[in-house]
Design a protein around this motif. Structure first.
Motif, short mmCIF file in Angstrom:
data_model
loop_
_atom_site.label_atom_id
_atom_site.label_comp_id
_atom_site.label_asym_id
_atom_site.label_seq_id
_atom_site.Cartn_x
_atom_site.Cartn_y
_atom_site.Cartn_z
N TYR A 109 -30.54 -19.45 -12.55
CA TYR A 109 -30.88 -20.79 -12.09
C TYR A 109 -31.53 -20.71 -10.71
O TYR A 109 -31.34 -19.73 -9.98
N VAL B 289 -27.29 -14.96 -14.58
CA VAL B 289 -26.19 -15.46 -15.42
C VAL B 289 -26.14 -14.70 -16.73
O VAL B 289 -25.08 -14.21 -17.15
N PRO C 210 -14.93 -15.16 -19.57
CA PRO C 210 -14.39 -15.80 -18.37
C PRO C 210 -15.22 -16.98 -17.92
O PRO C 210 -16.41 -17.07 -18.23
N SER C 211 -14.59 -17.86 -17.18
CA SER C 211 -15.28 -19.03 -16.65
C SER C 211 -16.48 -18.58 -15.81
O SER C 211 -16.37 -17.65 -15.02
N GLY C 212 -17.62 -19.22 -16.05
CA GLY C 212 -18.81 -18.91 -15.27
C GLY C 212 -19.63 -17.75 -15.81
O GLY C 212 -20.62 -17.34 -15.20
N CYS C 213 -19.25 -17.20 -16.97
CA CYS C 213 -19.97 -16.02 -17.48
C CYS C 213 -21.25 -16.40 -18.20
O CYS C 213 -22.03 -15.53 -18.57
N GLY C 214 -21.48 -17.69 -18.44
CA GLY C 214 -22.76 -18.10 -19.03
C GLY C 214 -22.66 -18.64 -20.45
O GLY C 214 -23.67 -18.73 -21.14
N LYS C 215 -21.48 -19.05 -20.87
CA LYS C 215 -21.31 -19.52 -22.26
C LYS C 215 -22.06 -20.84 -22.48
O LYS C 215 -22.76 -21.00 -23.47
N THR D 161 -24.47 -21.95 -20.64
CA THR D 161 -25.89 -21.62 -20.49
C THR D 161 -26.46 -21.14 -21.81
O THR D 161 -27.55 -21.56 -22.24
N GLN E 277 -18.86 -29.86 -23.52
CA GLN E 277 -17.56 -29.56 -22.94
C GLN E 277 -16.83 -30.86 -22.59
O GLN E 277 -15.65 -30.99 -22.80
N HIS F 117 -12.17 -21.16 -24.80
CA HIS F 117 -11.35 -20.33 -23.92
C HIS F 117 -10.09 -19.88 -24.64
O HIS F 117 -9.26 -19.18 -24.07
N1 ATP Z 1 -27.73 -26.29 -13.71
C1 ATP Z 1 -27.28 -25.27 -13.00
N2 ATP Z 1 -27.78 -24.99 -11.79
C2 ATP Z 1 -27.36 -23.94 -11.07
N3 ATP Z 1 -26.39 -23.10 -11.46
C3 ATP Z 1 -25.83 -23.32 -12.67
C4 ATP Z 1 -26.25 -24.42 -13.49
N4 ATP Z 1 -25.51 -24.38 -14.63
C5 ATP Z 1 -24.70 -23.32 -14.50
N5 ATP Z 1 -24.89 -22.69 -13.34
C6 ATP Z 1 -24.19 -21.47 -12.89
O1 ATP Z 1 -24.35 -20.50 -13.90
C7 ATP Z 1 -23.15 -19.76 -14.11
C8 ATP Z 1 -22.75 -19.87 -15.56
O2 ATP Z 1 -22.43 -21.22 -15.84
P1 ATP Z 1 -21.96 -21.69 -17.29
O3 ATP Z 1 -21.76 -23.15 -17.20
O4 ATP Z 1 -22.92 -21.20 -18.29
O5 ATP Z 1 -20.58 -20.90 -17.43
P2 ATP Z 1 -19.45 -20.98 -18.55
O6 ATP Z 1 -19.25 -19.61 -19.08
O7 ATP Z 1 -19.80 -22.04 -19.53
O8 ATP Z 1 -18.16 -21.38 -17.69
P3 ATP Z 1 -16.90 -22.29 -18.10
O9 ATP Z 1 -16.06 -21.42 -19.00
O10 ATP Z 1 -16.22 -22.56 -16.80
O11 ATP Z 1 -17.41 -23.52 -18.77
C9 ATP Z 1 -22.13 -20.33 -13.13
O12 ATP Z 1 -22.14 -19.51 -11.99
C10 ATP Z 1 -22.68 -21.69 -12.79
O13 ATP Z 1 -22.33 -22.07 -11.49
#
Ligand code: ATP
Ligand code: MG
Length: 267
Positions: A18, A28, A47-52, A54, A89, A199
């Motif tokens: 991003y 990501v 894990p949280s924030g791993c890009g799922k 995305t 979500q 999760h």
């Molecule tokens: N629109 C955005 N702009 C900037 N950074 C973003 C954006 N969306 C996600 N991120 C960043 O990208 C990374 C992955 O985010 P993502 O939402 O895909 O994680 P996730 O695996 O779904 O996490 P969770 O399990 O907490 O839902 C995180 O560091 C998040 O802060």
């Protein structure tokens, strides 16, 4: 179902980050590939924030990857389309529409009117256990009810690909288990391809044909676990519980992985 039900979903060497600027040391998603077979229920843990999320957003076509390809049904994803529906979500409903209005929104956009529209809306509302709430507005619903409306809205469209982003996390246990079974039954009937982010190792072991365990953002190995437990599965059966233990172990292992910065990222 829509024309190309049982669509294959494919990500080829997708790298995504991003913000402005070039490729960071830890994007990501880094060179991420995935193939969901037509009609497969593919669970994604990580894990949280791993890009799922995305990953799901890329398949939904909300934005394009910085590098690599996203394909659905053999065609490059160029934006959102009716073949791919997302349960987010957090339930995102139109606050100015009733439950019935929300569930029927996509159907109306597809041109369905009159009795056919009303019958489809009533069927999905009943399926989600919301009969009696059709005339209510989202502000008058609990979080779990809102999420069920969001699921009903998506199911009404019979998409070829269902993108589920922790769809059950706001629900109490009996409702969660009932809706899992309901969605599994609908899936068995329709043959949709399902990408299901969760999760919950219990949920992945109960629902998935295959489970991907993603590493932390920026790289590491994706662990892939094929599930050959026959359906219907016993939630507390030996096989499901054994798989849960294996997934728990895989999740712990991926948390311990340290993503390596690539040469390009270091520059
Ligand atoms: N629109 C955005 N702009 C900037 N950074 C973003 C954006 N969306 C996600 N991120 C960043 O990208 C990374 C992955 O985010 P993502 O939402 O895909 O994680 P996730 O695996 O779904 O996490 P969770 O399990 O907490 O839902 C995180 O560091 C998040 O802060
Ligand atoms: Mg997420």
């Amino acid at each position: 179902m829509n024309g190309d039900a049982r669509a294959v979903v494919r990500l080829e060497a997708v790298t995504h980050w991003y913000g402005a600027g070039g490729r960071p040391a830890r994007p990501v998603l880094a060179d991420f590939s995935l193939l969901a077979a037509p009609g497969e229920w593919l669970c994604v843990l990580g894990p949280s924030g791993c890009g799922k999320t995305t990953l799901l957003n890329l398949v939904a076509g909300f934005f394009a990857p910085r590098r690599g390809k996203v394909l659905c049904g053999g065609r490059s994803v160029a934006g959102p389309g009716p073949d791919r529906a997302v349960v987010f979500q957090e339930a995102t409903l139109f606050p100015w529409l009733t439950v019935a209005g929300n569930v029927g929104f996509g159907l109306k956009r597809q041109g369905l009117r009159g009795e056919a529209h009303d019958a489809a809306v009533a069927r999905e509302i009943a399926r989600m256990g919301l009969s009696g709430h059709a005339g209510k507005y989202p502000h008058a619903l609990s979080g779990g009810m809102r999420q069920r409306v969001a699921i009903a809205r998506v199911l009404a469209l019979s998409p070829a690909v269902l993108l589920l982003d922790e769809p059950f996390s706001a629900l109490d246990l009996p409702t969660r288990e009932r809706l899992q079974d309901e969605l599994l039954a609908i899936w068995a009937e329709t043959g949709a391809t399902v990408l299901h982010v969760t999760h919950s190792v219990e949920e992945a072991a109960y629902c998935g044909d295959r489970v991907l365990v993603m590493p932390r953002a920026g790289g590491g190995c994706v662990e892939e676990v094929s599930v050959d437990i026959p359906r219907p599965r016993a939630r507390l059966g030996r096989e499901v519980m054994g798989l849960e233990a294996r997934l728990r172990h895989a999740l712990r292992a991926c948390l311990l992985q340290t993503p390596a910065a690539t040469e390009e990222g270091k520059s």
